[in-house]
Design a protein around this motif. Structure first.
Motif, PDB file in Angstrom:
ATOM      1  N   ILE A  78       8.155  14.315  -4.741  1.00 16.75           N
ATOM      2  CA  ILE A  78       9.144  13.285  -3.796  1.00 16.75           C
ATOM      3  C   ILE A  78       7.915  13.151  -2.602  1.00 16.75           C
ATOM      4  CG2 ILE A  78      10.788  12.950  -1.913  1.00 16.75           C
ATOM      5  CD1 ILE A  78      12.521  15.240  -3.455  1.00 16.75           C
ATOM      6  N   LEU A  79       7.678  11.764  -2.437  1.00 18.15           N
ATOM      7  CA  LEU A  79       6.579  11.390  -1.613  1.00 18.15           C
ATOM      8  C   LEU A  79       7.248  10.491  -0.305  1.00 18.15           C
ATOM      9  CD1 LEU A  79       3.702  10.320  -4.157  1.00 18.15           C
ATOM     10  CD2 LEU A  79       3.983  12.631  -2.739  1.00 18.15           C
ATOM     11  N   ASN A  80       6.572  10.701   0.700  1.00 15.59           N
ATOM     12  CA  ASN A  80       6.988   9.835   1.892  1.00 15.59           C
ATOM     13  C   ASN A  80       5.745   9.547   2.527  1.00 15.59           C
ATOM     14  OD1 ASN A  80       9.948   9.346   1.695  1.00 15.59           O
ATOM     15  ND2 ASN A  80       9.787  11.466   1.863  1.00 15.59           N
ATOM     16  N   THR A 132       0.437  17.652  -2.617  1.00 12.54           N
ATOM     17  CA  THR A 132       1.871  18.096  -2.526  1.00 12.54           C
ATOM     18  C   THR A 132       2.543  19.267  -3.343  1.00 12.54           C
ATOM     19  OG1 THR A 132       3.998  16.794  -2.246  1.00 12.54           O
ATOM     20  CG2 THR A 132       2.687  16.350  -4.257  1.00 12.54           C
ATOM     21  N   VAL A 133       3.672  19.584  -2.935  1.00 13.46           N
ATOM     22  CA  VAL A 133       4.347  20.514  -3.737  1.00 13.46           C
ATOM     23  C   VAL A 133       5.486  19.777  -4.776  1.00 13.46           C
ATOM     24  CG1 VAL A 133       5.911  22.451  -3.849  1.00 13.46           C
ATOM     25  CG2 VAL A 133       3.803  22.286  -2.077  1.00 13.46           C
ATOM     26  N   SER A 134       5.607  20.030  -6.048  1.00 10.04           N
ATOM     27  CA  SER A 134       6.837  19.289  -6.452  1.00 10.04           C
ATOM     28  C   SER A 134       8.055  20.149  -6.266  1.00 10.04           C
ATOM     29  CB  SER A 134       6.414  20.078  -8.111  1.00 10.04           C
ATOM     30  OG  SER A 134       6.570  21.325  -8.491  1.00 10.04           O
ATOM     31  N   ALA A 149       3.307   7.203   4.830  1.00 11.81           N
ATOM     32  CA  ALA A 149       3.558   5.958   5.636  1.00 11.81           C
ATOM     33  C   ALA A 149       2.452   4.821   5.413  1.00 11.81           C
ATOM     34  CB  ALA A 149       3.616   6.469   7.132  1.00 11.81           C
ATOM     35  N   ALA A 150       2.824   3.731   5.618  1.00  8.66           N
ATOM     36  CA  ALA A 150       1.548   2.708   5.708  1.00  8.66           C
ATOM     37  C   ALA A 150       0.675   3.027   5.943  1.00  8.66           C
ATOM     38  CB  ALA A 150       2.188   1.499   5.866  1.00  8.66           C
ATOM     39  N   GLU A 151       0.458   3.624   7.484  1.00 10.93           N
ATOM     40  CA  GLU A 151      -0.592   3.855   8.127  1.00 10.93           C
ATOM     41  C   GLU A 151      -1.648   4.990   7.431  1.00 10.93           C
ATOM     42  OE1 GLU A 151      -2.121   2.377  10.863  1.00 10.93           O
ATOM     43  OE2 GLU A 151      -0.576   1.023  10.607  1.00 10.93           O
ATOM     44  N   GLU A 152      -0.908   5.990   6.912  1.00 12.01           N
ATOM     45  CA  GLU A 152      -1.681   7.021   6.159  1.00 12.01           C
ATOM     46  C   GLU A 152      -2.190   6.619   5.027  1.00 12.01           C
ATOM     47  OE1 GLU A 152      -2.204  10.457   6.390  1.00 12.01           O
ATOM     48  OE2 GLU A 152      -1.847   9.822   8.448  1.00 12.01           O
ATOM     49  N   TYR A 153      -1.257   5.580   4.321  1.00 16.12           N
ATOM     50  CA  TYR A 153      -1.982   4.908   2.992  1.00 16.12           C
ATOM     51  C   TYR A 153      -3.250   3.983   3.108  1.00 16.12           C
ATOM     52  CZ  TYR A 153      -2.240   3.603  -1.917  1.00 16.12           C
ATOM     53  OH  TYR A 153      -2.437   3.436  -3.327  1.00 16.12           O
ATOM     54  N   LYS A 154      -3.273   3.443   4.235  1.00 17.50           N
ATOM     55  CA  LYS A 154      -4.516   2.643   4.835  1.00 17.50           C
ATOM     56  C   LYS A 154      -5.527   3.307   4.680  1.00 17.50           C
ATOM     57  CE  LYS A 154      -1.910  -0.883   7.447  1.00 17.50           C
ATOM     58  NZ  LYS A 154      -1.916  -1.267   8.631  1.00 17.50           N
ATOM     59  N   LYS A 155      -5.578   5.081   4.963  1.00 11.65           N
ATOM     60  CA  LYS A 155      -6.959   5.603   4.937  1.00 11.65           C
ATOM     61  C   LYS A 155      -7.452   5.387   3.451  1.00 11.65           C
ATOM     62  CE  LYS A 155      -5.285   8.649   8.594  1.00 11.65           C
ATOM     63  NZ  LYS A 155      -4.789  10.008   8.904  1.00 11.65           N
ATOM     64  N   GLY A 174       9.551   7.850  -2.368  1.00  7.53           N
ATOM     65  CA  GLY A 174      10.516   8.054  -3.643  1.00  7.53           C
ATOM     66  C   GLY A 174      10.276   9.331  -4.337  1.00  7.53           C
ATOM     67  N   GLU A 175      11.026   9.338  -5.372  1.00  5.48           N
ATOM     68  CA  GLU A 175      10.948  10.438  -6.209  1.00  5.48           C
ATOM     69  C   GLU A 175      10.081   9.950  -7.686  1.00  5.48           C
ATOM     70  OE1 GLU A 175      13.491  13.749  -8.285  1.00  5.48           O
ATOM     71  OE2 GLU A 175      14.364  12.599  -6.709  1.00  5.48           O
ATOM     72  N   PHE A 176       9.257  10.532  -8.039  1.00 12.03           N
ATOM     73  CA  PHE A 176       8.235  10.158  -9.092  1.00 12.03           C
ATOM     74  C   PHE A 176       8.200  11.250 -10.209  1.00 12.03           C
ATOM     75  CE2 PHE A 176       7.000   8.060  -5.494  1.00 12.03           C
ATOM     76  CZ  PHE A 176       6.842   6.643  -5.716  1.00 12.03           C
TER      77      PHE A 176
END
Length: 75
Positions: free
Chosen positions: A10-12, A31-33, A14-20, A57-59
């Motif tokens: 499960i990932l959350n 992450t942890v499953s 944020a757009a600001e983090e993804y910009k990095k 979301g969940e992947f």
């Protein structure tokens, strides 16, 4: 040929983090499953799921029998 292995996360992000990513600051996600296992993967596999809000979301990530990435799907 054997069955592939998978891990659910499960990932959350944020757009600001993804910009990095575009700045080269982040190259992998750790992450942890949902079953408690630690998992690290290249952030590039998330590209199809990026929205203006980031990645949420969940992947399910699938691996072949050698532990190599096969595919990722949104659950």
């Amino acid at each position: 040929m054997g069955q592939s292995q998978s891990i659910r996360i499960i990932l959350n992000i944020a757009a600001e983090e993804y910009k990095k990513i575009y700045l080269g600051t982040i190259r992998s996600v750790f992450t942890v499953s949902t079953c408690g296992k630690s998992v690290r993967f290249p952030v590039s596999i998330l590209q199809p799921f990026v929205s203006h809000n980031g990645v949420h979301g969940e992947f399910v990530i699938y691996f072949d029998n050698n532990g190599k990435f096969s595919k990722i799907v949104k659950a």
